[in-house]
Design a protein around this motif. Structure first.
Motif, PDB file in Angstrom:
ATOM      1  N   THR A  91     -77.782  42.050 -43.641  1.00  0.00           N
ATOM      2  CA  THR A  91     -76.608  41.912 -42.609  1.00  0.00           C
ATOM      3  C   THR A  91     -75.431  42.670 -43.115  1.00  0.00           C
ATOM      4  N   ALA A  92     -75.289  42.374 -44.670  1.00  0.00           N
ATOM      5  CA  ALA A  92     -73.923  42.623 -45.401  1.00  0.00           C
ATOM      6  C   ALA A  92     -73.902  44.155 -45.248  1.00  0.00           C
ATOM      7  N   VAL A  93     -75.157  44.980 -45.631  1.00  0.00           N
ATOM      8  CA  VAL A  93     -75.259  46.459 -45.890  1.00  0.00           C
ATOM      9  C   VAL A  93     -75.151  47.056 -44.535  1.00  0.00           C
ATOM     10  N   ILE A  94     -75.745  46.702 -43.458  1.00  0.00           N
ATOM     11  CA  ILE A  94     -75.600  47.361 -42.240  1.00  0.00           C
ATOM     12  C   ILE A  94     -74.314  46.943 -41.467  1.00  0.00           C
ATOM     13  N   GLY A  95     -73.954  45.967 -41.772  1.00  0.00           N
ATOM     14  CA  GLY A  95     -72.522  45.428 -41.148  1.00  0.00           C
ATOM     15  C   GLY A  95     -71.232  46.215 -41.640  1.00  0.00           C
ATOM     16  N   LYS A  96     -71.480  46.556 -42.941  1.00  0.00           N
ATOM     17  CA  LYS A  96     -70.407  47.261 -43.755  1.00  0.00           C
ATOM     18  C   LYS A  96     -70.531  48.755 -42.926  1.00  0.00           C
TER      19      LYS A  96
ATOM     20  N   SER B  87     -75.574  48.819 -35.962  1.00  0.00           N
ATOM     21  CA  SER B  87     -75.401  47.704 -35.874  1.00  0.00           C
ATOM     22  C   SER B  87     -76.811  47.018 -35.233  1.00  0.00           C
ATOM     23  N   GLY B  88     -77.522  47.911 -34.088  1.00  0.00           N
ATOM     24  CA  GLY B  88     -78.639  47.477 -33.706  1.00  0.00           C
ATOM     25  C   GLY B  88     -80.010  47.574 -34.594  1.00  0.00           C
ATOM     26  N   LEU B  89     -79.690  47.935 -35.922  1.00  0.00           N
ATOM     27  CA  LEU B  89     -80.766  48.004 -36.812  1.00  0.00           C
ATOM     28  C   LEU B  89     -80.928  46.414 -37.582  1.00  0.00           C
TER      29      LEU B  89
ATOM     30  N   VAL C 184     -77.524  35.648 -35.387  1.00  0.00           N
ATOM     31  CA  VAL C 184     -76.271  35.846 -36.066  1.00  0.00           C
ATOM     32  C   VAL C 184     -76.132  37.348 -36.217  1.00  0.00           C
ATOM     33  N   ALA C 185     -77.348  37.858 -36.595  1.00  0.00           N
ATOM     34  CA  ALA C 185     -77.605  39.391 -37.245  1.00  0.00           C
ATOM     35  C   ALA C 185     -77.250  40.160 -35.835  1.00  0.00           C
ATOM     36  N   SER C 186     -78.023  39.671 -35.052  1.00  0.00           N
ATOM     37  CA  SER C 186     -77.967  40.427 -33.660  1.00  0.00           C
ATOM     38  C   SER C 186     -76.384  40.471 -33.106  1.00  0.00           C
ATOM     39  N   MET C 187     -75.850  39.705 -33.329  1.00  0.00           N
ATOM     40  CA  MET C 187     -74.255  39.324 -32.864  1.00  0.00           C
ATOM     41  C   MET C 187     -73.224  39.916 -33.777  1.00  0.00           C
TER      42      MET C 187
ATOM     43  N   VAL D  87     -82.563  37.719 -48.426  1.00  0.00           N
ATOM     44  CA  VAL D  87     -82.810  38.960 -47.819  1.00  0.00           C
ATOM     45  C   VAL D  87     -82.182  39.274 -46.516  1.00  0.00           C
ATOM     46  N   SER D  88     -82.125  38.075 -45.636  1.00  0.00           N
ATOM     47  CA  SER D  88     -81.311  38.298 -44.407  1.00  0.00           C
ATOM     48  C   SER D  88     -79.936  38.648 -44.837  1.00  0.00           C
ATOM     49  N   ILE D  89     -79.269  37.903 -45.551  1.00  0.00           N
ATOM     50  CA  ILE D  89     -77.682  38.146 -45.962  1.00  0.00           C
ATOM     51  C   ILE D  89     -77.686  39.692 -46.641  1.00  0.00           C
ATOM     52  N   GLY D  90     -78.513  39.884 -47.347  1.00  0.00           N
ATOM     53  CA  GLY D  90     -78.239  41.388 -47.958  1.00  0.00           C
ATOM     54  C   GLY D  90     -78.547  42.554 -46.676  1.00  0.00           C
TER      55      GLY D  90
END
Length: 670
Positions: A258-263, A324-326, A377-380, A253-256
């Protein structure tokens, strides 16, 4: 001579050719924007390439990794040991209310006989229960001291690891900045012609600084977070495999998330740094041409252009930071949801005697420490995305095509005499628009060659080819019979002195600006050059003489005095070839006469190329070349060319034709 400034004639020529140089960018200076290439962005390869800059410090990285690993292991043992302390406290509280003298089995049977089966199940799972006795404070104190020692050592190792990472990152950024600087020296001048200065400066300064900040703030945390996740996972599986499986659901769930928002945020960060470069371009060009902006009353337009680009930067920055702040609140929600599930399931297992309360406490700590690194990591992610976006912009500079390297067996001309020959030379800025074609020219040692012609004829291009600022399309240029393409550029330019129409002085003293032409020049040599070029006259009127400080724009001296300083700089270098590109354009008539005398002394025993618009300044030239559209249409002495009545005579007549008299001026237009 590493610097080159386009003259007005070359700017016009490049505009006609449609070249992609800086002279071609239309509009006033404050309206020209940077236009970086629309190349697709790829986070993974760029991030790996960025990390590769730290490869030279692998031993330090391995040492930092070892310290981080030991620190994480010690931190991971802490909750498990603290769980034992909780078990001692809880067992003591329960044991105190049970009858003294019983064994645990007897106490369980006693409770079941009273119908307290759930309490009996819980008592049966207690490891340190002694019926009739309270808390064992001796054992409890020993456990707390062990935990304190573990956390103290872990903190020390973490501090050392962070210090090593900072050293490695600073070294990597230092090498990156050094590589960029070295790359700039290997790039052809055509690259700088096609790049707005503010945009290029932004890549070299802002983007490199942003890379350093991003690495320092994320790299150490990334290493620690990865090791922490692995250590917490091992400890959770040790304490309770069932609860560990529940906690592991948060990983995909976390990886998903991060990947969606990071992209989505990466595109915003790319636009953010592109807009930063465009804003820098406007600021740099507006303040460089501040006087012209004021003269032409374009201050409001400049402010409007800045406002447009500043608004684009604001929107891009807001989008990057917001998207990214989401990640942080989403990850916190997932972590809290995981915490609730673990607490409920763990409480049920304690109630049934399948786990001790200390193990549940330890597992909850592990689950929080397991999700916390993922959240960090997600916040970074915004920092990482921003750093990689900047890295891609810097890599575009590092990957730009370089000028042709000097030959390994480069020829060095000893004691050059200054014979220059153009042999069937062809050159164009763009392949589809030829400029100079099949040019042949021989200049003997000691000759003074004047080059004249209308704006855009290719006069400055001709001397730029001698300097090897550009490579030829065909033919060759020789110095004393040696092809300049077979010489090292530094050796070639070391034999050439150049005075440009546009003066360039750096921030420093007058003495330092003159001595720039000859590194290590003595004060006597500086003074001799200044006296020969009439700089000494005005220097004595300054408060600090030769130690007078010039700012970056040399605003504390006049334009003519700036020109004299550049002439003195060329004089002190004592070159074999001298190139004067409208060198007296900024001096008054009286000073021009003095400078002409100085130039005559400077040109003695050396070949000189003089680009001139004032035809009166080239009367004594040994040879005058008249250029039109990249071709030499006439050549000869001043008198011979006037007598021929050709292109030179027309230029001369146009320049010295008398103004109409008052009656002609007042006559009505029919």
């Amino acid at each position: 001579m590493a610097d080159r400034i386009l003259t007005e004639e070359e700017k016009a020529a490049e505009q006609r050719r449609g070249a992609a140089g800086s002279a071609q960018r239309s509009g006033p200076p404050h309206m020209r924007m940077g236009q970086p290439g629309e190349k697709s962005r790829n986070f993974g390869p760029s991030a790996r390439r960025l990390i590769g800059f730290m490869g030279r410090d692998k031993p330090l990285l391995w040492l930092a990794l070892a310290f981080a690993l030991v620190s994480v292991i010690l931190n991971a043992l802490g909750p498990k040991i603290l769980g034992r302390a909780t078990d001692y406290v809880f067992s003591g509280a329960v044991g105190r209310v049970l009858p003294d003298g019983m064994t645990v089995e007897q106490a369980v049977a006693f409770l079941r006989a009273q119908g307290k089966d759930q309490v009996a199940d819980m008592v049966s799972g207690m490891k340190y229960l002694v019926p009739g006795q309270g808390v064992d404070f001796t054992a409890l104190g020993r456990i707390l001291l062990i935990v304190l020692a573990l956390y103290a050592v872990a903190s020390l190792l973490s501090w050392v690891q962070a210090r090593i990472i900072v050293r490695v990152v600073n070294g990597a950024v230092y090498r990156l900045r050094r590589d960029v600087e070295e790359k700039l020296s290997r790039l052809p001048l055509s690259y700088f012609d096609s790049q707005p200065r503010g945009e290029l400066l932004s890549r070299v300064t802002n983007d490199v600084d942003n890379i350093g900040q991003s690495l320092q703030q994320t790299l150490s945390q990334l290493v620690t977070s990865f090791l922490t996740v692995m250590a917490m996972l091992v400890m959770m599986l040790w304490v309770s495999p069932l609860l560990a499986i529940i906690a592991l659901v948060t990983i995909p769930v976390s990886i998903g998330i991060t990947a969606v928002i990071g992209k989505r945020s990466q595109a915003h960060f790319v636009q953010q740094w592109k807009s930063t470069g465009e804003v820098n371009t406007i600021v740099e060009e507006t303040f460089t041409g501040h006087g012209l902006v004021k003269v032409f009353n374009r201050g409001a337009q400049a402010s409007a252009d800045f406002g447009v680009k500043n608004e684009e930067l604001r929107k891009a920055t807001f989008g990057a930071q917001f998207v990214s702040g989401l990640i942080m609140p989403m990850m916190m929600f997932v972590g809290n949801l995981n915490y609730v599930i673990v607490a409920v399931v763990g409480g049920l297992r304690v109630a049934h005697g399948q786990m001790s309360i200390g193990d549940v406490q330890a597992f909850i700590q592990y689950s929080r420490q397991f999700t916390q690194p993922l959240t960090q990591v997600a916040s970074m992610a915004n920092l990482m995305q921003s750093g990689v976006a900047s890295a891609e912009r810097v890599f575009e500079v590092l990957d730009a095509p370089e000028q042709i390297a000097d030959a390994a067996d480069a020829v060095h001309v000893e004691d050059p005499h200054g014979r220059v020959a153009f042999e069937d030379v062809s050159f164009s800025y763009t392949p589809d628009r030829p400029l100079i074609e099949h040019l042949d020219l021989v200049v003997e040692p000691g000759q003074t060659v004047a080059i004249v012609g209308p704006t855009g004829a290719g006069k400055t291009t001709l001397v730029n080819l001698i300097m090897r600022f550009y490579e030829l399309n065909g033919g060759r240029i020789t110095l004393d019979g040696i092809d300049i393409a077979s010489m090292r550029r530094a050796d070639l330019r070391g034999e050439i002195g150049m005075v440009l129409q546009d003066t360039w002085l750096f921030e420093g003293t007058i003495r330092e600006n003159i001595a720039y032409g000859k590194p290590g020049a003595s004060d006597a040599e500086v003074r001799a050059a200044a006296e020969a070029t009439f700089v000494d006259r005005f220097v004595h009127s300054l408060p600090d003489g030769y130690e007078t400080k010039l700012d970056s724009e040399a605003g504390n001296i006049s334009a003519g005095e700036k020109q004299l300083l550049t002439i003195a700089r060329a004089f002190i270098s004592d070159p074999a070839l001298l190139i004067l590109d409208e060198a007296t354009s900024s001096v008054d008539t009286r000073t021009e006469l003095l400078v002409q005398h100085a130039m005559q002394a400077l040109r003695q025993d050396r070949t000189s190329f003089v680009i001139a618009h004032r035809l009166s300044t080239i009367r004594d030239a040994d040879l005058i070349l008249v250029m039109e559209d990249g071709r030499i249409v006439e050549q000869g002495s001043h008198a011979d060319l006037l007598a021929a009545g050709g292109a030179f005579a027309r230029l001369y007549a146009a320049q010295f034709a008398g103004a109409p008299d008052a009656e002609d001026a007042a006559a009505p237009i029919p």
